[in-house]
Design a protein around this motif. Sequence first.
Motif, PDB file in Angstrom:
ATOM      1  N   VAL A 147       0.863  -1.182   0.000  1.00 59.78           N
ATOM      2  CA  VAL A 147       0.000   0.000   0.000  1.00 59.78           C
ATOM      3  C   VAL A 147       0.899   1.231   0.000  1.00 59.78           C
ATOM      4  CG1 VAL A 147      -0.126   0.116   2.532  1.00 59.78           C
ATOM      5  CG2 VAL A 147      -2.003   1.053   1.162  1.00 59.78           C
ATOM      6  N   GLY A 151      -2.248   5.290   2.223  1.00 58.36           N
ATOM      7  CA  GLY A 151      -3.348   4.357   2.388  1.00 58.36           C
ATOM      8  C   GLY A 151      -4.029   3.965   1.093  1.00 58.36           C
ATOM      9  N   CYS A 152      -3.536   4.458  -0.041  1.00 54.23           N
ATOM     10  CA  CYS A 152      -4.197   4.160  -1.312  1.00 54.23           C
ATOM     11  C   CYS A 152      -3.543   2.974  -2.018  1.00 54.23           C
ATOM     12  CB  CYS A 152      -4.194   5.381  -2.228  1.00 54.23           C
ATOM     13  SG  CYS A 152      -2.591   6.143  -2.451  1.00 54.23           S
ATOM     14  N   ILE A 154      -4.321  -0.272  -2.099  1.00 52.93           N
ATOM     15  CA  ILE A 154      -4.076  -1.435  -1.257  1.00 52.93           C
ATOM     16  C   ILE A 154      -4.151  -2.715  -2.090  1.00 52.93           C
ATOM     17  CG2 ILE A 154      -6.546  -1.503  -0.623  1.00 52.93           C
ATOM     18  CD1 ILE A 154      -3.670  -2.491   1.703  1.00 52.93           C
ATOM     19  N   THR A 297      -7.908   2.676   4.238  1.00 54.19           N
ATOM     20  CA  THR A 297      -7.565   2.209   2.898  1.00 54.19           C
ATOM     21  C   THR A 297      -8.770   2.188   1.972  1.00 54.19           C
ATOM     22  OG1 THR A 297      -7.865  -0.073   3.686  1.00 54.19           O
ATOM     23  CG2 THR A 297      -5.622   0.820   3.717  1.00 54.19           C
ATOM     24  N   SER A 307     -11.557   0.022   7.779  1.00 51.36           N
ATOM     25  CA  SER A 307     -10.486  -0.260   6.813  1.00 51.36           C
ATOM     26  C   SER A 307      -9.121   0.212   7.320  1.00 51.36           C
ATOM     27  CB  SER A 307     -10.788   0.398   5.468  1.00 51.36           C
ATOM     28  OG  SER A 307     -10.677   1.810   5.546  1.00 51.36           O
ATOM     29  N   MET A 309      -5.644   0.110   8.691  1.00 52.13           N
ATOM     30  CA  MET A 309      -4.595  -0.910   8.791  1.00 52.13           C
ATOM     31  C   MET A 309      -3.933  -0.951  10.155  1.00 52.13           C
ATOM     32  SD  MET A 309      -2.635  -0.949   5.107  1.00 52.13           S
ATOM     33  CE  MET A 309      -1.520  -2.220   5.665  1.00 52.13           C
TER      34      MET A 309
END
Length: 323
Positions: A147, A151-152, A154, A297, A307, A309
């Motif tokens: 990732v 956070g994009c 994933i 994410t 979401s 992590m």
Amino acid sequence: MNNCLYFIFSFLFLCLTGCSLHSPGPSPDTNRYVGPTNRQDELITRFSPIFQVPGWDRPHNRIGLATAAKTDEVECISVDPDRSVIYAGTFPFSTANGNYSNLVYRIHFSDTPFSLFPFYLTAGKNPGILVIITMDNNQNPLLVTTVQTCGCYIAIVPTAHLSVTAYPEQWPDDNQNIYGELLPAILPPYSADDLLVIQVRPEIHRVSALSIISGDTPLDAPFIEAEVMNLESLKALQLPDGGSTSFYYQTWPLQGHVKGAIKPWESLLLSLISFDFYVGMDKEFTGTGTGANPFYTSLKVWNRRVSDMNDFPGFLKFYGWKL
């Protein structure tokens, strides 16, 4: 009016997928592999991935060292492309089915350059990538999660060590499409004698391929040695005056974000639909279930916590994994 709305939604779609509109690749002569050379010490080093990085001749494509400077009492956090560092740490976690540990690897680059053609939505300073290897108690890698540190993009890839009963429903057999990047749906079983290779797309620093090779396989490009440093060292960057500072903001409203890492295009185009003005800004991964802000994410605001992590068991459950 309808044409106007069509144009707006088309533009936003292109922005969301803009990083998959790739420019011509760099010369193969500029390809480098980056990783530690001494892999005989701790578990975290023995399982460290190596990164295949094309376009090494351009400083913004080089894995670097987080540094701090101060001018007129103003801090400046940047990434030095002339010294390759992998930041690493180990985080245990438990689910109802067992105990596991995450080997976490974090790398950073000086910047993603601004470009309109192709359009780089994630342009800005100090971007990074997280690679998380989830291990069982027998030191078998079960999952490889990649990732961006914002956070994009994933991607969760199981290895053949993991029983298919733990997979999400309707898991593909061959590949998975991660916003234009085709990654494997499953990796072969591997051990510390093998190498996990993470291919990084130049300019935009997205993970573009994952593979496992034998540790004695000759590489097809020069190897750059990377120092492995503890993730905690990012909270104690040395200043020229003898003091230290954190890679992350310590106070509201930016607490937990990487200093200087605001992404102007993402803030402009995605903050409204995400309800987050700092969307796209790189963050601290705590791996402990807590954090100054969620390492979410999913762009949907109602998925922000589930979401996250930082709460890795909850994160896996959200994506359908049954560890």
